[in-house]
Scaffold this motif. Structure first.
Motif, PDB file in Angstrom:
ATOM      1  N   GLU A 198       0.843  -1.185   0.000  1.00  0.00           N
ATOM      2  CA  GLU A 198       0.000   0.000   0.000  1.00  0.00           C
ATOM      3  C   GLU A 198       0.886   1.246   0.000  1.00  0.00           C
ATOM      4  O   GLU A 198       1.968   1.244   0.578  1.00  0.00           O
TER       5      GLU A 198
ATOM      6  N   THR B  21      -4.460   7.975  -2.746  1.00  0.00           N
ATOM      7  CA  THR B  21      -4.048   6.576  -2.841  1.00  0.00           C
ATOM      8  C   THR B  21      -3.223   6.346  -4.099  1.00  0.00           C
ATOM      9  O   THR B  21      -3.657   6.677  -5.205  1.00  0.00           O
TER      10      THR B  21
ATOM     11  N   THR C 155      -2.664   0.205  -3.754  1.00  0.00           N
ATOM     12  CA  THR C 155      -3.624  -0.385  -2.826  1.00  0.00           C
ATOM     13  C   THR C 155      -3.865  -1.837  -3.214  1.00  0.00           C
ATOM     14  O   THR C 155      -3.288  -2.337  -4.191  1.00  0.00           O
TER      15      THR C 155
END
Length: 318
Positions: free
Chosen positions: A178, A195, A198
């Motif tokens: 991640e 993000t 992920t």
């Protein structure tokens, strides 16, 4: 060593030399024969090394190795019913037109039924001694050293390398599970985040940018480019990542590095023939039960990259 089945693998990460050479690898019971044939006339075949071993013999076009498995710094890894020996074929010339490179060479055998590690509990699939040291950093454009600056214009590519130093551990492969970007060195539950990676190794930022993983040079490293994004232009940005070191022959949908290729879909960087491991990137890559290891939580490590300064840039780089 008892009689057992054997398999040979040659994995070439990158394309510096694969189109210029041919390799023949023969994994025997106690030794390995390797013949590397070059087509480039400027290559000095005596400059090849298998681990720390010089070629057994050379010709103008070939480097030939015939070495025992207990020599040349071969690394041994036991996983389930398999016994793996791995090493690296390297070219050590300092000539500028011939870049040094390192290619992994692996032989995998069926583990003899009467073989057990001398000092380790055989129920463990991955074992080692000593501390694992994780690192992440911003590199120069050819990944030969650290970057001179941590300031990047919007849209430029930021070279990033994560690595794990293994001391006396059996060989491990590194993954980034991640990564999220934030404006603080500590993540806040209510703070803004962007993000990047992920779902156990899916580089989702590659769907909307030029960010990407690139082929490895070593299993203990993972390389990539992150496109400087308009997350918080003019402010310091920190990238918070989870690194995982894992058994290189025990990969699944929770241990992978996947890019999104426009018009093609998700691609596994280490071996595109196993792209199916990336299919879950559009849904959920459910974690299987983690195998017990004597390393415990050392296998997973949280790292922070930064601060990075992203500035406006007048000309488009897209």
């Amino acid at each position: 060593m008892a009689t057992f089945c054997q398999f040979a693998f040659f994995i070439a990460f990158g394309s510096l030399v694969s189109v210029h050479a041919d390799m023949k690898l023969d994994c025997q019971q106690d030794f390995v024969s390797l013949v590397w044939t070059e087509t480039r006339p400027q290559v000095d075949t005596s400059q090849y090394r298998l681990g720390n071993c010089f070629p057994t013999s050379v010709t103008a076009t070939q480097a030939i190795f015939k070495v025992e498995l207990n020599a040349c710094k071969f690394r041994k890894l036991v996983t389930g019913d398999l016994l793996q020996y791995s090493n690296n074929l390297t070219y050590v010339s300092s000539e500028l037109e011939l870049l040094p490179f390192s290619l992994p060479v692996t032989c995998v055998y069926q583990r003899p039924k009467d073989w057990y590690p001398m000092i380790y509990n055989p129920v463990f699939d991955t074992y080692g001694q000593g501390e694992l040291l994780f690192h992440i950093g911003i590199m120069n454009n050819d990944f030969t050293g650290p970057a001179e600056s941590s300031s990047f214009p919007l849209g430029s590519l930021i070279p990033i390398m994560a690595s794990v130093q293994q001391a006396s551990h059996q060989p491990l492969q590194l993954f980034i599970e991640e990564c999220v970007a934030a404006t603080t060195p500590q993540l806040s539950p209510n703070g803004d985040k962007y993000t990047i990676i992920t779902n156990k190794g899916c580089l989702v930022d590659s769907k909307v940018s030029r960010s990407r993983f690139i082929p490895r040079q070593k299993s203990s490293e993972i390389l990539g480019f992150l496109q400087a994004f308009r997350f918080s232009t003019g402010e310091q940005v920190y990238v918070h990542c989870t690194l995982v070191a894992w058994d290189p022959v025990g990969l699944d949908k929770t241990k992978k590095a996947c890019n999104y290729v426009q018009g093609h879909g998700w691609e596994l960087v280490d071996n595109p023939s196993y792209n199916s491991l990336c299919d879950c990137c559009e849904s959920s890559c459910n974690a299987r039960k983690i195998r017990s290891t004597p390393l415990g939580n050392e296998m997973v490590h949280e790292v922070v990259l930064g601060p990075i300064m992203i500035s406006e840039f007048s000309d488009s780089l897209f």
